[in-house]
Motif scaffolding. Structure first.
Motif, PDB file in Angstrom:
ATOM      1  N   GLN A 146       0.819  -1.206   0.000  1.00  6.69           N
ATOM      2  CA  GLN A 146       0.000   0.000   0.000  1.00  6.69           C
ATOM      3  C   GLN A 146       0.856   1.260   0.000  1.00  6.69           C
ATOM      4  O   GLN A 146       0.524   2.243  -0.663  1.00  6.69           O
ATOM      5  N   LYS A 147       1.972   1.215   0.706  1.00  3.21           N
ATOM      6  CA  LYS A 147       2.889   2.354   0.752  1.00  3.21           C
ATOM      7  C   LYS A 147       3.415   2.682  -0.637  1.00  3.21           C
ATOM      8  O   LYS A 147       3.662   3.853  -0.962  1.00  3.21           O
ATOM      9  N   ARG A 148       3.567   1.662  -1.472  1.00  5.39           N
ATOM     10  CA  ARG A 148       4.126   1.859  -2.817  1.00  5.39           C
ATOM     11  C   ARG A 148       3.054   1.786  -3.905  1.00  5.39           C
ATOM     12  O   ARG A 148       3.373   1.680  -5.093  1.00  5.39           O
ATOM     13  N   ASN A 149       1.788   1.836  -3.479  1.00  8.37           N
ATOM     14  CA  ASN A 149       0.661   1.827  -4.426  1.00  8.37           C
ATOM     15  C   ASN A 149       0.679   0.608  -5.349  1.00  8.37           C
ATOM     16  O   ASN A 149       0.390   0.705  -6.542  1.00  8.37           O
ATOM     17  N   ILE A 150       1.044  -0.533  -4.776  1.00 13.15           N
ATOM     18  CA  ILE A 150       1.039  -1.785  -5.525  1.00 13.15           C
ATOM     19  C   ILE A 150      -0.292  -2.477  -5.282  1.00 13.15           C
ATOM     20  O   ILE A 150      -0.630  -2.810  -4.146  1.00 13.15           O
ATOM     21  N   VAL A 195      13.112  -9.032 -14.335  1.00 10.47           N
ATOM     22  CA  VAL A 195      13.856  -9.479 -13.155  1.00 10.47           C
ATOM     23  C   VAL A 195      15.334  -9.133 -13.282  1.00 10.47           C
ATOM     24  O   VAL A 195      15.956  -8.632 -12.330  1.00 10.47           O
ATOM     25  N   ALA A 196      15.920  -9.397 -14.439  1.00 15.26           N
ATOM     26  CA  ALA A 196      17.344  -9.113 -14.641  1.00 15.26           C
ATOM     27  C   ALA A 196      17.639  -7.625 -14.471  1.00 15.26           C
ATOM     28  O   ALA A 196      18.656  -7.248 -13.881  1.00 15.26           O
ATOM     29  N   LEU A 197      16.761  -6.781 -14.971  1.00 14.03           N
ATOM     30  CA  LEU A 197      16.947  -5.333 -14.802  1.00 14.03           C
ATOM     31  C   LEU A 197      16.891  -4.959 -13.333  1.00 14.03           C
ATOM     32  O   LEU A 197      17.692  -4.142 -12.853  1.00 14.03           O
ATOM     33  N   ALA A 198      15.952  -5.550 -12.590  1.00  9.33           N
ATOM     34  CA  ALA A 198      15.841  -5.260 -11.158  1.00  9.33           C
ATOM     35  C   ALA A 198      17.071  -5.728 -10.399  1.00  9.33           C
ATOM     36  O   ALA A 198      17.425  -5.150  -9.359  1.00  9.33           O
ATOM     37  N   GLY A 320      10.023  -2.199  -3.473  1.00  7.91           N
ATOM     38  CA  GLY A 320       9.965  -1.421  -4.695  1.00  7.91           C
ATOM     39  C   GLY A 320      11.170  -1.598  -5.597  1.00  7.91           C
ATOM     40  O   GLY A 320      11.329  -0.860  -6.578  1.00  7.91           O
ATOM     41  N   THR A 321      12.026  -2.582  -5.291  1.00  3.62           N
ATOM     42  CA  THR A 321      13.216  -2.821  -6.105  1.00  3.62           C
ATOM     43  C   THR A 321      12.832  -3.307  -7.494  1.00  3.62           C
ATOM     44  O   THR A 321      13.456  -2.925  -8.490  1.00  3.62           O
ATOM     45  N   ILE A 322      11.832  -4.153  -7.549  1.00  3.36           N
ATOM     46  CA  ILE A 322      11.288  -4.567  -8.838  1.00  3.36           C
ATOM     47  C   ILE A 322       9.926  -3.906  -8.995  1.00  3.36           C
ATOM     48  O   ILE A 322       9.096  -3.947  -8.079  1.00  3.36           O
ATOM     49  N   LYS A 323       9.714  -3.253 -10.103  1.00  3.08           N
ATOM     50  CA  LYS A 323       8.509  -2.471 -10.328  1.00  3.08           C
ATOM     51  C   LYS A 323       7.398  -3.353 -10.905  1.00  3.08           C
ATOM     52  O   LYS A 323       7.649  -4.254 -11.699  1.00  3.08           O
ATOM     53  N   ALA A 328       5.219  -0.084 -15.400  1.00  2.07           N
ATOM     54  CA  ALA A 328       6.449  -0.877 -15.463  1.00  2.07           C
ATOM     55  C   ALA A 328       6.435  -1.846 -16.639  1.00  2.07           C
ATOM     56  O   ALA A 328       7.343  -2.669 -16.773  1.00  2.07           O
ATOM     57  N   GLY A 329       5.410  -1.751 -17.472  1.00  2.57           N
ATOM     58  CA  GLY A 329       5.333  -2.636 -18.625  1.00  2.57           C
ATOM     59  C   GLY A 329       4.691  -3.976 -18.346  1.00  2.57           C
ATOM     60  O   GLY A 329       4.835  -4.917 -19.129  1.00  2.57           O
ATOM     61  N   LEU A 330       3.955  -4.083 -17.213  1.00  2.70           N
ATOM     62  CA  LEU A 330       3.272  -5.324 -16.859  1.00  2.70           C
ATOM     63  C   LEU A 330       1.773  -5.050 -16.797  1.00  2.70           C
ATOM     64  O   LEU A 330       1.283  -4.434 -15.851  1.00  2.70           O
TER      65      LEU A 330
END
Length: 367
Positions: A146-150, A195-198, A320-323, A328-330
């Protein structure tokens, strides 16, 4: 600890497949008994993988070892409905990721997918309830989301992200390295790019779908290069060399792959001392033996991921390391009720590409 099992209904609705030759039906299923070492979950979103129709219908042309009748579905996210007395920190109402793989408690490597009708498993996630081993319910810090609006819908992409994370962890991909991913335009290969980008890597993404390759390229300008598969080992090697050297090659070739030139090209493109991650499902492939020996390459085959790797990926999401999400394109391209299974299967097969998902929502009131 109170289990709340007494508050569960005597039956729940599930998408039951009597066989792969007849259409499924929405059927009342007896609620499973809560036992020590198990937990009962109410699924919220469950990913409909693109080949679902070729497993549960159409005569099961993929010949998966399913024991019908069975409620389909392998994975998802949900809320805990009942916990056993031997539960630790898990409690009713907790948000969890449903890990669909049963690990041998006295073994190391063997895993069995739940909901394929295996003797070790109950019905799957395409129902209002599911009983799973306690260790297969992976708690998620909902406050962090919730903090990161996920959103919960965004979290459901976990099912696509965690297999490539397991493979990349197994070959110890580190920040600053270059990873070649092929094919990168399908669900898992595309997720591997994210994942690799993250993980801090630079990516070379290979595939045949030029439109999806273009989408991947803009995920991280300057850190993603793309190559259209040529079908020729020599041409692919030459194209990869333009962006080399390659530290890690991760392969996601499906069982129907007939031209495997990209696999050989990928191996031949890895730098001396580099690593190869096999996560596909090809029937046969002739390994370039000399390249492995003289290049000192390490080859690792990975079947999905470990529990610890799944927990680590949850942390990457919580921090938030992986968006996640459309920005984020998902993108989620469809959410369906269980009785909409036919159109849901059709859309899932059509949307079988990187960054795309179609879900069942068995418990509409939890969305």
């Amino acid at each position: 600890m109170s289990s709340n099992a007494a508050q569960l209904p005597s039956t729940y609705k599930g998408l039951l497949f009597a066989s792969a030759s007849v259409p499924p039906t929405i059927t009342p299923i007896p609620t499973p008994k809560l036992e020590h070492g198990t937990v009962i979950i109410r699924p919220i979103y469950s990913w409909i993988f693109n080949y679902a129709a070729d497993i549960y219908t159409n005569g099961n042309p993929r010949n998966y070892p399913i024991q019908f009748p069975v409620v389909g579905g392998l994975n998802g996210i949900g809320r805990v409905a009942a916990v056993p007395p031997d539960a630790g920190s898990l409690k009713v109402g907790d948000l969890v990721v449903i890990d669909p793989f049963l690990k041998q408690r006295d073994g190391v490597h063997t895993v069995n997918a739940m909901a394929l009708g295996m003797a070790e498993a109950d019905h799957g996630t395409w129902g209002e309830l599911i009983r799973i081993p306690l260790e297969n319910a992976l708690r998620v810090d909902e406050a962090a989301l919730q903090k990161r609006n996920i959103s919960l819908k965004d979290l459901a992409f976990f099912s696509q992200l965690v297999p490539p994370y397991g493979g990349l962890r197994d070959v110890a991909l580190t920040a600053g390295e270059t990873v070649l991913i092929a094919p990168a335009t399908g669900n898992f290969g595309g997720a591997a790019v994210h994942v690799a980008l993250a993980m801090g890597a630079r990516v070379i993404a290979m595939g045949r779908n030029e439109a999806i390759l273009a989408e991947l390229k803009v995920l991280a300008p300057g850190r993603v290069d793309t190559i259209v598969l040529s079908g020729s080992v020599e041409a692919d090697v030459a194209n990869i060399a333009r962006y080399g050297p390659v530290d890690v090659f991760q392969d996601w070739s499906p069982p129907m792959a007939t031209n495997k030139a990209h696999i050989r090209a990928g191996i031949l493109s890895v730098r001396p001392g580099g690593r190869v991650s096999f996560m596909g499902n090809v029937k046969d492939f002739e390994i370039p033996y000399g390249a492995l020996v003289y290049g000192g390459l390490s080859v690792k085959g990975t079947l999905m991921y470990t529990r610890d790797q799944a927990l680590d990926l949850i942390k990457l999401i919580e921090t938030g390391t992986i968006k996640l999400g459309p920005e984020a394109g998902l993108a989620t391209n469809g959410v369906f009720k269980l009785d909409e299974w036919e159109v849901a299967f059709e859309l899932a097969a059509k949307e079988a590409g990187a960054g795309r998902a179609v879900y069942f929502a068995p418990n509409q009131d939890l969305i």
